[in-house]
Motif scaffolding. Structure first.
Motif, short mmCIF file in Angstrom:
data_model
loop_
_atom_site.label_atom_id
_atom_site.label_comp_id
_atom_site.label_asym_id
_atom_site.label_seq_id
_atom_site.Cartn_x
_atom_site.Cartn_y
_atom_site.Cartn_z
N MET A 157 9.81 -24.51 10.75
CA MET A 157 9.50 -25.93 10.82
C MET A 157 8.06 -26.18 11.25
SD MET A 157 12.38 -26.85 9.79
CE MET A 157 12.24 -28.61 9.89
N GLY A 158 7.21 -25.20 11.10
CA GLY A 158 5.80 -25.36 11.47
C GLY A 158 5.56 -25.01 12.92
N LYS A 159 5.97 -25.90 13.83
CA LYS A 159 5.78 -25.66 15.26
C LYS A 159 6.94 -24.89 15.87
CE LYS A 159 3.03 -29.79 16.02
NZ LYS A 159 2.92 -31.05 16.72
N GLU A 181 21.50 -28.57 7.90
CA GLU A 181 20.49 -29.63 8.00
C GLU A 181 20.61 -30.37 9.33
OE1 GLU A 181 19.84 -32.37 4.76
OE2 GLU A 181 20.56 -30.87 3.34
N LYS A 182 21.84 -30.71 9.73
CA LYS A 182 22.06 -31.41 11.00
C LYS A 182 21.62 -30.56 12.18
CE LYS A 182 26.00 -34.16 9.47
NZ LYS A 182 27.45 -34.37 9.61
N ILE A 183 21.96 -29.26 12.14
CA ILE A 183 21.59 -28.36 13.23
C ILE A 183 20.08 -28.26 13.35
CG2 ILE A 183 21.62 -25.94 13.99
CD1 ILE A 183 24.48 -25.80 12.72
N VAL A 184 19.40 -28.04 12.23
CA VAL A 184 17.94 -27.92 12.24
C VAL A 184 17.31 -29.22 12.72
CG1 VAL A 184 15.91 -27.67 10.76
CG2 VAL A 184 17.84 -26.09 10.50
N GLN A 185 17.78 -30.34 12.24
CA GLN A 185 17.23 -31.65 12.65
C GLN A 185 17.40 -31.86 14.15
OE1 GLN A 185 15.49 -33.26 10.63
NE2 GLN A 185 15.26 -35.28 11.49
N LEU A 192 17.47 -29.71 16.47
CA LEU A 192 16.65 -28.80 17.26
C LEU A 192 15.15 -29.05 17.10
CD1 LEU A 192 18.65 -25.52 16.67
CD2 LEU A 192 18.55 -26.85 18.77
N THR A 193 14.75 -29.87 16.14
CA THR A 193 13.32 -30.10 15.93
C THR A 193 12.85 -31.44 16.48
OG1 THR A 193 13.76 -30.96 13.70
CG2 THR A 193 13.14 -28.64 13.89
#
Length: 77
Positions: free
Chosen positions: A21-23, A53-57, A59-60
């Motif tokens: 996710m970049g950072k 998608e929900k998990i990644v969102q 956590l970011t």
């Protein structure tokens, strides 16, 4: 199901999913997957992809760490 890469057989199993996710880099372990028995290509069912998608969102926003490692079954519940 047939692998779209090599036409091998897709078998149910578990894999790890990684998102850069970049950072932050997110690793989700033990994700229900379909894995090709010939080339190892991994694919996910629609519901699993939506959960990823929900998990990644989650956590970011906001970014809490540079690397996050989570277990799919704990996060998807």
């Amino acid at each position: 199901m047939i692998c779209f890469m090599c036409k091998g057989s897709m078998l149910d199993g578990f894999s790890n999913f990684t998102a850069d996710m970049g950072k932050c880099i997110i690793i989700v372990k033990n994700v229900p997957s379909q894995i090709c028995d010939q080339c190892g290509e991994v694919s996910y069912r629609n519901e699993t992809a939506k959960q990823l998608e929900k998990i990644v969102q989650s956590l970011t926003e906001p970014v809490r760490t540079e690397i996050a490692v989570v277990n799919y079954t704990e996060q998807a519940a």
